[in-house]
Design a protein around this motif. Structure first.
Motif, PDB file in Angstrom:
ATOM      1  N   ALA A 388       0.828  -1.217   0.000  1.00 45.13           N
ATOM      2  CA  ALA A 388       0.000   0.000   0.000  1.00 45.13           C
ATOM      3  C   ALA A 388       0.863   1.268   0.000  1.00 45.13           C
ATOM      4  O   ALA A 388       0.548   2.237  -0.709  1.00 45.13           O
ATOM      5  N   ALA A 389       1.953   1.257   0.762  1.00 46.15           N
ATOM      6  CA  ALA A 389       2.781   2.466   0.847  1.00 46.15           C
ATOM      7  C   ALA A 389       3.378   2.799  -0.523  1.00 46.15           C
ATOM      8  O   ALA A 389       3.391   3.957  -0.948  1.00 46.15           O
ATOM      9  N   GLU A 390       3.830   1.773  -1.226  1.00 45.14           N
ATOM     10  CA  GLU A 390       4.424   1.983  -2.552  1.00 45.14           C
ATOM     11  C   GLU A 390       3.342   2.422  -3.559  1.00 45.14           C
ATOM     12  O   GLU A 390       3.600   3.274  -4.413  1.00 45.14           O
ATOM     13  N   VAL A 391       2.143   1.842  -3.436  1.00 40.76           N
ATOM     14  CA  VAL A 391       1.041   2.236  -4.333  1.00 40.76           C
ATOM     15  C   VAL A 391       0.727   3.719  -4.110  1.00 40.76           C
ATOM     16  O   VAL A 391       0.567   4.491  -5.071  1.00 40.76           O
ATOM     17  N   VAL A 392       0.663   4.127  -2.848  1.00 41.50           N
ATOM     18  CA  VAL A 392       0.398   5.537  -2.525  1.00 41.50           C
ATOM     19  C   VAL A 392       1.498   6.422  -3.105  1.00 41.50           C
ATOM     20  O   VAL A 392       1.228   7.456  -3.730  1.00 41.50           O
ATOM     21  N   THR A 406      -7.640  12.740 -10.127  1.00 44.60           N
ATOM     22  CA  THR A 406      -8.237  11.419  -9.867  1.00 44.60           C
ATOM     23  C   THR A 406      -7.167  10.412  -9.434  1.00 44.60           C
ATOM     24  O   THR A 406      -7.486   9.359  -8.895  1.00 44.60           O
ATOM     25  N   LEU A 407      -5.893  10.740  -9.710  1.00 45.33           N
ATOM     26  CA  LEU A 407      -4.821   9.808  -9.347  1.00 45.33           C
ATOM     27  C   LEU A 407      -4.371   9.964  -7.894  1.00 45.33           C
ATOM     28  O   LEU A 407      -3.609   9.148  -7.388  1.00 45.33           O
ATOM     29  N   ARG A 408      -4.858  11.009  -7.234  1.00 48.85           N
ATOM     30  CA  ARG A 408      -4.448  11.179  -5.828  1.00 48.85           C
ATOM     31  C   ARG A 408      -4.976  10.015  -5.001  1.00 48.85           C
ATOM     32  O   ARG A 408      -6.143   9.627  -5.141  1.00 48.85           O
ATOM     33  N   PRO A 409      -4.135   9.458  -4.117  1.00 49.92           N
ATOM     34  CA  PRO A 409      -4.549   8.275  -3.354  1.00 49.92           C
ATOM     35  C   PRO A 409      -5.804   8.518  -2.522  1.00 49.92           C
ATOM     36  O   PRO A 409      -5.943   9.570  -1.896  1.00 49.92           O
ATOM     37  N   ALA A 410      -6.700   7.547  -2.524  1.00 45.34           N
ATOM     38  CA  ALA A 410      -7.934   7.605  -1.736  1.00 45.34           C
ATOM     39  C   ALA A 410      -7.569   7.463  -0.254  1.00 45.34           C
ATOM     40  O   ALA A 410      -6.573   6.824   0.084  1.00 45.34           O
ATOM     41  N   PRO A 411      -8.401   8.032   0.636  1.00 43.92           N
ATOM     42  CA  PRO A 411      -8.108   7.968   2.084  1.00 43.92           C
ATOM     43  C   PRO A 411      -7.873   6.546   2.601  1.00 43.92           C
ATOM     44  O   PRO A 411      -6.954   6.326   3.390  1.00 43.92           O
TER      45      PRO A 411
END
Ligand code: NAD
Length: 442
Positions: A388-392, A406-411
């Motif tokens: 998850a950290a790398e995806v963010v 839209t590419l900003r990470p979801a909460p």
């Protein structure tokens, strides 16, 4: 166990878990189903039902549509028998279970109805209002809409608790996914009956919320937006498609659009008020895909092999210049990330709002309805493989570089990253981050 074997075992467990989405209520017995609309989906659904031994009344508004639908069914069964997939007796038995008629009165004696007429809300509301008068109390009223508001359809009846969405995929006698769309007032008993019916048809049901695009198509739109954006930034359709094929998909997004017909996407965008600069321009120039011999690729007469077309690159370059998007060579890893991670991000939003129950359900949707390679588990399983950290980190970097909000990470994704957690708990039979849990922790 190899990585691919583990992914497959995970998916099987997630499918079993998703099938429990029907809940604890007792399903009503269903032996006779009416299918309204004898087109592509209605015909496929009639076969899927008959294949499961259910009696089917197939209804269209006029003889012509009905006869066309029945003829296609007959031909399909004959073809299957000729290829040895079923016996001639089976073909006969199955075809005999399907009776055709015109007019909704034909649905009167059925235990359930699945509506598959044109994707038009006013028409569907009209049909449900009439079905409400026609069907016996307690019958299941399902719509196969791919995107209309199930609550708006249910509101046309005096029994919204018995109305549900059953979003099947084409060809409906082959594709296993059914998104079971729970409307605001859909009862637990209705959900239970819907799941039992889907399972009896040999399908893989997944419970989803009533939000535009449900789960699969909503994520697919994010992928489509990025695919188009990648072209503007300098990738070719071949590069984009090849990246997904090498990942394990049978086909990339542009070859798929060419196969389905570009006009289909255009119609859906028009309804949503969305634009896609490249795709709109191809539509405008009559490049509708395979059926017109040209789309994102060009095709030789009678041959479906996609061939690169410099005219498309010219058109894209022109659009990029007009929009001020600089073109560059894009590495394959970025192409893959830009296609897959925005889907994960959208799924995080879906889970946050409880529109899907578990991350595992999202993977089940993509593996069974959209050709996600089973060896990769699914988009959420894939995201966990990256972490998850790398995806963010990657999504934030792409959002920064492209200015695409839209590419900003979801909460939810941010939270998993901060807590070092995964979407999917691989150790517990496909259990995964739940929508409600995601919300509570927010
Ligand atoms: P289609 O155009 O092939 O078939 C629609 C049929 O409905 C036609 O035979 C038409 O004559 C009939 N019809 C229209 N009005 C009617 C009425 N008043 N009474 C009875 N029959 C009537 O459409 P399709 O592709 O089968 O799609 C049907 C539904 O399924 C749509 O809501 C669509 O969004 C949804 N869907 C389609 C797909 C797909 O890939 N085609 C996938 C999932 C869901």
């Amino acid at each position: 166990m190899s990585g691919a074997q583990a992914a497959r075992a995970y998916l099987e467990a997630a499918e079993t878990e998703a099938a429990r989405g029907g809940g604890d209520a007792a399903p009503a017995a269903v032996g006779h189903v009416a299918v309204v609309g004898a087109g592509t989906m209605g015909g496929g659904l009639a076969m899927a039902l008959a294949n499961a031994g259910l009696r089917v009344t197939l209804i269209d508004k006029a003889e012509e549509g009905l006869n066309r639908g029945l003829a296609t069914i007959r031909k399909t069964y004959e073809g299957q028998a000729a290829r040895g997939r079923i016996t001639t007796e089976q073909a006969g038995e199955r075809a005999a279970l399907i009776q055709g008629t015109t007019g909704l009165a034909g649905a009167a004696g059925a235990d359930a109805v699945i509506e598959a007429v044109f994707e038009n809300l006013a028409l569907k509301r009209e049909i449900f209002s009439e079905l409400d008068r026609t069907m016996r109390p307690g019958a299941l009223l399902a719509t196969n809409t791919s995107g209309l508001d199930v609550d708006a359809i249910a509101a046309a009846t005096a029994r919204p608790a018995e109305v549900v969405g059953m979003h099947f995929f084409s060809p409906a006698n082959i594709m296993r996914l059914v998104e079971v769309v729970r409307g605001r007032e859909t009862s637990g008993a209705t959900i239970a009956t819907t799941f039992a019916l889907a399972l009896r048809m040999g399908k893989v049901p997944v419970l989803v919320g009533n939000a535009p695009g449900f789960v699969g198509n909503r994520m697919m739109r994010r992928r489509g937006e990025q695919a188009e954006r990648l072209l503007l930034e300098g990738a070719t359709p071949e590069e984009v498609d090849a990246a997904l094929r090498r990942f394990g998909f049978a086909m990339g997004p542009f070859a798929m659009l060419d196969m389905a017909g570009l006009d289909v996407g255009l119609r859906s965008r028009r309804e949503r008020g969305a634009i896609a600069v490249v795709d709109d321009a191809l539509n405008a120039s009559g490049r509708l895909g395979q059926k017109t011999g040209a789309g994102y690729y060009r095709y030789r007469e009678g041959d479906r092999t996609p061939l690169p077309d410099p005219a498309v690159l010219d058109l894209v370059r022109e659009a990029a210049t007009r929009l001020g998007v600089p073109q560059r060579t894009i590495p394959e890893e970025e192409i893959l990330d830009r296609l897959l991670l925005p889907m994960v991000n959208e799924a995080a939003r879906i889970l946050e709002t409880g529109m899907a129950e578990r991350a595992g359900d999202v993977d089940v949707v993509w593996a069974n309805g959209y050709g996600f390679p089973r060896d990769r588990g699914g988009p959420m399983y894939h995201a966990d493989t990256i972490g998850a950290a790398e995806v963010v980190h990657r999504l934030s970097a792409y959002a920064g570089a492209t200015g695409d909000a839209t590419l900003r990470p979801a909460p939810l994704l941010e939270r998993l990253a901060a807590e070092g957690r995964c979407f999917v708990d691989r150790g517990s039979a496909g259990r995964a981050v739940a929508g409600a849990e995601g919300r509570n922790a927010a």
